[in-house]
Structures are given as C-alpha cells and as structure tokens.
Design an enzyme around this catalytic site. Structure first.
Site, PDB file in Angstrom:
ATOM      1  NE  ARG A  55      -1.479  -2.521   2.689  1.00  0.00           N
ATOM      2  CZ  ARG A  55      -1.745  -3.747   2.260  1.00  0.00           C
ATOM      3  NH1 ARG A  55      -2.900  -4.024   1.745  1.00  0.00           N
ATOM      4  NH2 ARG A  55      -0.852  -4.710   2.365  1.00  0.00           N
ATOM      5  CB  THR A  56       3.289   2.580   2.451  1.00  0.00           C
ATOM      6  OG1 THR A  56       2.400   2.295   3.530  1.00  0.00           O
ATOM      7  CG2 THR A  56       3.992   3.889   2.710  1.00  0.00           C
ATOM      8  CE  LYS A  85      29.017  -4.840  -5.085  1.00  0.00           C
ATOM      9  NZ  LYS A  85      29.159  -4.052  -6.311  1.00  0.00           N
ATOM     10  NE  ARG A 106       6.884   0.702   5.157  1.00  0.00           N
ATOM     11  CZ  ARG A 106       5.610   0.295   5.153  1.00  0.00           C
ATOM     12  NH1 ARG A 106       5.313  -0.973   4.913  1.00  0.00           N
ATOM     13  NH2 ARG A 106       4.638   1.152   5.377  1.00  0.00           N
ATOM     14  CG  HIS A 134       3.515   4.371   8.719  1.00  0.00           C
ATOM     15  ND1 HIS A 134       3.803   5.169   7.633  1.00  0.00           N
ATOM     16  CD2 HIS A 134       2.966   3.239   8.219  1.00  0.00           C
ATOM     17  CE1 HIS A 134       3.432   4.544   6.530  1.00  0.00           C
ATOM     18  NE2 HIS A 134       2.927   3.367   6.852  1.00  0.00           N
TER      19      HIS A 134
HETATM   20  C1  NCD Z   1       0.951  -0.495   8.210  1.00  0.00           C
HETATM   21  C2  NCD Z   1       2.450  -0.554   8.441  1.00  0.00           C
HETATM   22  O1  NCD Z   1       3.210  -0.901   7.535  1.00  0.00           O
HETATM   23  O2  NCD Z   1       2.831  -0.219   9.549  1.00  0.00           O
HETATM   24  N1  NCD Z   1       0.545  -0.681   6.886  1.00  0.00           N
HETATM   25  C3  NCD Z   1       0.547   0.385   6.025  1.00  0.00           C
HETATM   26  O3  NCD Z   1       1.463   1.190   5.979  1.00  0.00           O
HETATM   27  N2  NCD Z   1      -0.536   0.544   5.250  1.00  0.00           N
HETATM   28  C4  NCD Z   1       0.163  -1.313   9.154  1.00  0.00           C
HETATM   29  C5  NCD Z   1       0.480  -2.760   9.337  1.00  0.00           C
HETATM   30  O4  NCD Z   1       1.351  -3.333   8.667  1.00  0.00           O
HETATM   31  O5  NCD Z   1      -0.193  -3.359  10.191  1.00  0.00           O
END
Ligand code: NCD
Length: 306
Positions: A55-56, A85, A106, A134
């Site tokens: 999603r993100t 490396k 991320r 997040h």
């Molecule tokens: C969340 C995450 O990655 O923290 N998902 C997201 O970003 N849509 C929530 C989760 O993984 O539970």
C-alpha cells in the site's frame, strides 16, 4: 513549518497549523487525482523500501506519477548491492540523492531513516520505521477524520489494537494530540501504548482512558482506528498468539457503536477487522487508501515546489 526542501522524518516536526495547511492542499489534490497533472514534471522520486510494503509504496509512487513526476525503485532494498556490499546508510542516502529529487524510505530499524537523511542532499520522507513511527499514515488517517467528520477538535477517538508495536497507532496518537481529542486506548494490558507516548498526550493537555474491553467503550467513540497485532515486531513471534482475538471489530460490536462513528484501518487486516464490516457505511478504510494518495501528493508538492 516550511515544507519546501524539508526531510519528513517524524510526526514531531508538525503543529496543528501545518496539518490544516496540508489537508487543504490534499483536498485540492482530489481533482488532480482524477485528471493528473504535470506539476512535478522533470522531478524523480526514489523508493527505498528495506521492509515489505504494498500500500504505502504504491501510494507514494502513484502520488508522484499523478503529479507528472517519475519514480525509480528497487523491489526489495535488502537484496541490493548497497546491502550485500555493506554500504553505510549515510552513503546510500548520499549516492541516491545525487540522482533524484526526493527519497522515500521504509526501514525495520528505528534511526535508519535519519541516517539516510543525514547523507542525503535532497529531502527524505519516512514511510514507516520499525515499531516507532509511520508519519504519513498518521497524516492520512487524520485527513480522513477531518474530511469525514468535518473537524477533529471535540471528537472521542478510540485507538484499538497492538498499541505497543503499531507504528500507525503511535503516529495517530502523536498527531491527534494537537487537537482537542479525548483518547480511548484499547489493547491487551501487556500491549499498552508506551509510557512516553502517554506522557506526551498528558503534556499536550489530553485525557485518555485505557481498557482491554472494547465492547464497553465503543459507544463513546466518534472514530475507531484499529490495527492488527504486529507479530513481526515481537521478539518471539509465537508470544503474539495469546493475544489473537483479544480485540475484534465485527457487526455485533458495531451494534453498540454510534451511527456516525467512522472505522479506520491502515490495512492489511487480519482477524481484528471482520470482512462483514466492509458493507457498513461507517467503514472508511478503503477511502483511506485513496486519501493516502492525495495526502502524499500534497506533501510531495509542498516539499518539492512549496
Ligand atoms: C501499516 C504498516 O506498515 O505499519 N501498513 C501500512 O502502511 N498501510 C500497518 C500494518 O502493517 O499493520
């Protein structure tokens, strides 16, 4: 704050005014989401995902594409030469920033996004860091509340689930405290919101109650934001099993809830949110997915061109 040229590493960077200005920009982006635009043409975003994401990552990439920008990305940063490396995160940031205009990261370790930002000559955006934060999911959650309820001040918000490890619920709490919100924190007692975050709520003048019993408090909520047990964050993932089923949003629970309560979930969901809830008009988690794109469009625009 001045958005232009800034790294977005933490919810702590924002204040209420910043959020409201971002939300009104996001609202304008809803039209552009449908038509597309060339506002960021010539700009390139790099996605550096050291942890799984659907999603993100898509949300950021679609946001950039809708604004006429381009995207470079590696399916899994853990498989790249940078890792094999043993390049430092600072160097990875430095190198990638010579090539692009903005970097989205991320990472499973807290502090890693800041290291990449330290090396980077262009803005870096935190797309989820370990169990801590997040920020952009928090922003889109608040945007969804603002849009659906017309305000955030005066609402009672339930944060439901694994409050110890859910970075999404952490960022929700951190941003909601700028508003006059009453918090209802629902989790198993071993998975309560970390003490420093509760101290943060209190310092901001907010009140909260803590309970394990969701049915007893759901009737007070205007917003219910829930997230799955974060199994991968437990030092022994098997320990997570005993909490399964300890909070569940389903049709029976919703009979006790306000008719205009809204339900948020960042997805993916597991058993904390029953699919029978999807047809309930209070379910807003698929709208959240679209809201995520317009919020990220607004953020990219404000960071790259002001
Ligand atoms: C969340 C995450 O990655 O923290 N998902 C997201 O970003 N849509 C929530 C989760 O993984 O539970």
């Amino acid at each position: 704050m001045k958005f232009k040229g800034q790294h977005i590493l933490s919810t702590k960077q924002f204040d209420k005014k910043d959020l409201l200005s971002l939300f009104s920009e996001a609202k304008k982006m809803e039209k552009i989401f449908k038509k597309g635009s060339d506002l960021l043409s010539g700009k390139i975003m790099a996605s550096l995902f050291f942890e799984a994401s659907t999603r993100t990552r898509f949300s950021f990439e679609v946001a950039m594409l809708k604004l006429g920008g381009k995207v470079v990305s590696n399916f899994d940063m853990q498989l790249t030469s940078a890792i094999k490396k043993m390049e430092t995160l600072e160097d990875t940031g430095k190198v990638v920033s010579q090539l692009v205009d903005v970097v989205v990261v991320r990472h499973p370790e807290v502090g890693a996004v800041a290291k990449i930002a330290e090396g980077s000559d262009v803005p870096v955006i935190n797309a989820g860091e370990g169990a801590l934060e997040h920020p952009t999911q928090g922003l889109l959650d608040l945007y969804t509340i603002w849009k659906e309820k017309g305000r955030i001040d005066g609402l009672t918000v339930g944060l439901v689930g694994d409050l110890m490890y859910s970075r999404v619920l952490h960022s929700d709490a951190d941003l909601l405290k700028f508003f006059d919100v009453k918090f209802v924190l629902v989790s198993p007692s071993e998975l309560q919101l970390p003490q420093e975050m509760k101290d943060g709520l209190r310092k901001a003048g907010r009140t909260y109650i803590e309970t394990e019993n969701l049915p007893s408090v759901v009737g007070e909520m205007d917003v219910l934001s829930c997230n799955r047990l974060q199994k991968e964050r437990f030092s022994n993932p098997a320990d997570c099993e005993k909490f399964r089923g300890s909070f569940r949003v389903n049709a029976a629970l919703l009979k006790k809830a306000k008719k205009d309560m809204i339900i948020l979930n960042p997805l993916p969901r597991i058993e904390e949110l029953d699919t029978e809830v999807d047809k309930d008009p209070r379910a807003k988690y698929f709208e959240q997915v679209k809201n995520g794109v317009v919020v990220r469009m607004a953020l990219l625009k404000k960071i790259l061109i002001g």
